[in-house]
Design a protein around this motif. Structure first.
Motif: not given
Length: 227
Positions: A77-100
């Motif tokens: 990831i280039d630098g630090t990414e800041v995203v807003k996420a709520g329950a049920g959201d998924t975030v793509e972070a490089g090759h990873r997927t983060i699920t809230v």
């Protein structure tokens, strides 16, 4: 606040920043009585804390209206990414997927996020719920929300303990943020490493740029180039 050049203090400050990093596990600081079902491999990160594993770093910033500001850093990831996420959201972070899975909101000491991380290399991975949102619904920094979160301004970026944040060729490392005062190490090509200290509202000349301190919190500081 005044700034001073302390190039020889760089190593000590970065060591202190790394020591200040709070790695929050999935059981020690998680909710005592979880509401609903959470995957066995979930992580619970309290507001203002940070989880670090290998090259991945996830920090939880402000929480409001059921969404949390996630500060995500990794080698791909280039630098630090800041995203807003709520329950049920998924975030793509490089090759990873983060699920809230859950966002806890209330008193600051009780706020936090339960999430899972799928590193994308182990097939079915974490056992979280199947994504139901459309592919283009990944949360992004809000440009028009009225929550008062500093990250509502897309020009604002955050510096967290134990992580280097680079913007426009200038790298910031947060050493400490206490009593409304932030201490950061700033480095840039062609400039000596510089330790700066400031409060919210200060504008400081660093590495040929003017940096404004937007807000100082216990485990983070929000910055914005003012020139």
């Amino acid at each position: 606040m005044a700034s001073s050049t302390l190039g020889r203090a760089a190593s000590a400050l970065l060591a202190a920043a790394a020591a200040a990093t709070l790695a929050v596990g999935c059981t020690e600081d998680g909710p005592e009585e979880p509401d609903g079902d959470l995957p066995a491999d979930y992580l619970y990160i309290s507001q203002g804390a940070q989880h670090t594993e290998d090259d991945l770093s996830i920090g939880v910033g402000s929480i409001s209206d059921g969404t949390a500001a996630l500060h995500i850093g990794a080698d791909d990831i280039d630098g630090t990414e800041v995203v807003k996420a709520g329950a049920g959201d998924t975030v793509e972070a490089g090759h990873r997927t983060i699920t809230v899975h859950r966002v806890d909101e209330g008193d600051r000491s009780e706020e936090g996020v339960a999430l899972t991380v799928d590193d994308g290399e182990e097939g079915d991975g974490g056992g979280g719920p199947e994504p139901t949102a459309s592919e283009d619904a990944s949360p992004r920094p809000s440009e028009d929300a009225a929550s008062g979160d500093p990250m509502d301004d897309p020009a604002v970026f955050a510096a967290l303990p134990g992580r280097r944040t680079t913007r426009d060729g200038v790298t910031f490392a947060l050493g400490s943020s206490q009593d409304g005062v932030a201490r950061l190490l700033v480095s840039a090509e062609g400039h000596e490493d510089e330790e700066i200290e400031g409060e919210a509202g200060d504008e400081i000349d660093v590495a040929g740029r003017t940096v404004g301190i937007v807000e100082v919190r216990t485990h983070s500081v929000f910055l914005k180039f003012a020139d």
